[in-house]
Scaffold this active site. Sequence first.
Site, PDB file in Angstrom:
ATOM      1  N   ASP A 104     -27.214 -18.886  32.490  1.00  0.00           N
ATOM      2  CA  ASP A 104     -25.901 -18.811  33.122  1.00  0.00           C
ATOM      3  C   ASP A 104     -26.026 -18.086  34.462  1.00  0.00           C
ATOM      4  OD1 ASP A 104     -22.758 -19.007  32.506  1.00  0.00           O
ATOM      5  OD2 ASP A 104     -23.181 -17.103  33.511  1.00  0.00           O
ATOM      6  N   ILE A 105     -25.508 -18.695  35.534  1.00  0.00           N
ATOM      7  CA  ILE A 105     -25.550 -18.068  36.849  1.00  0.00           C
ATOM      8  C   ILE A 105     -24.583 -16.895  36.871  1.00  0.00           C
ATOM      9  CG2 ILE A 105     -25.144 -18.413  39.317  1.00  0.00           C
ATOM     10  CD1 ILE A 105     -25.915 -21.322  38.953  1.00  0.00           C
ATOM     11  N   ASN A 161     -17.464 -19.269  44.109  1.00  0.00           N
ATOM     12  CA  ASN A 161     -16.390 -20.222  44.391  1.00  0.00           C
ATOM     13  C   ASN A 161     -15.229 -19.560  45.118  1.00  0.00           C
ATOM     14  OD1 ASN A 161     -17.497 -22.613  43.365  1.00  0.00           O
ATOM     15  ND2 ASN A 161     -16.835 -22.165  41.286  1.00  0.00           N
ATOM     16  N   ASP A 190     -20.839 -25.924  44.680  1.00  0.00           N
ATOM     17  CA  ASP A 190     -21.524 -27.153  44.263  1.00  0.00           C
ATOM     18  C   ASP A 190     -22.949 -27.208  44.832  1.00  0.00           C
ATOM     19  OD1 ASP A 190     -19.301 -27.923  42.871  1.00  0.00           O
ATOM     20  OD2 ASP A 190     -18.590 -29.366  44.372  1.00  0.00           O
ATOM     21  N   GLU A 206     -21.531 -23.600  35.062  1.00  0.00           N
ATOM     22  CA  GLU A 206     -22.684 -22.942  35.692  1.00  0.00           C
ATOM     23  C   GLU A 206     -23.779 -22.640  34.695  1.00  0.00           C
ATOM     24  OE1 GLU A 206     -19.706 -19.560  34.833  1.00  0.00           O
ATOM     25  OE2 GLU A 206     -19.654 -21.687  35.349  1.00  0.00           O
TER      26      GLU A 206
END
Length: 291
Positions: free
Chosen positions: A162-163, A170, A179, A205
Amino acid sequence: MQFYLATSFIFPRSLRFRLFALCFATTHLPLLGYIGWGVATGRFAWAEFIVLTLATMAGAAGALLGIGALLNPIHALADALHPAEEKERKRASPTLPEASDIIARLFSGVRRAATATQTQIDALNAAAHEDALTGIANRRGFLAQIDTLPVTRRRGCIAIIDIDHFKQVNDQLGHEAGDRLLADFAARLSSQTRRIDIVGRWGGEEFAIFYQDAIEDEASWSLARIAERMRQEPVGAVHGQPVTFSAGLCAWRGGPVTDAIDMADDALYHAKRSGRDRIQRAARPSASAYG
């Protein structure tokens, strides 16, 4: 097609006359039966014979017109959609009769339609298993690739990644930047894993990696190497800090892959709670269903 070729000696240059001959022969079976009965019984009536002959000829002609009317749209459609192919087929197809042959056109049209349909099916299948943004497998494609492996190869390590703080990317940089970061991160994972490993976007993500035939130490070292490169050569930054990731890792020794995925997801949760930018191993490996 075998019947078509077997009857080619009947009016070989005209399909319509051949159809008429076949229709005439089949519709005149009752007439032949009447002639045989009349000869056998001596009760032959010419007036009835003429009326019955005219009726059967009219029936044969009507059947031929109906067949021609049904096939004409296919004939015209083949000419309109593929004029060049039709001309080439006429020159290069010695086994089928001449240009006016409706069956040849019908066969060619059906073949083209089948090819186009298969192409569309292949494209839809690829789209269903590929993530449009990153170009790697989506969740369905990731699991499908694992399912295609032999049972003996369905073991190794599962990592769920997971980022960290992706929402801030965002919010502060915009969704387009988010993106691009996802696409770059997917490319980073793909380039830093082996050919036999399977990489997929798990959703949002989150990403998943199946380290085939790898022990936990090998998979953990691979993830640590990717994490270090993320710090040294970040794919994005927020407030001047490189974007990092957290990962949960679980050894998979066979059995349902979903069990290993759930355990890796639990380990990811603990990595997030422990401060992020770290790799957390599952408390125990996923048990083998094959001994």
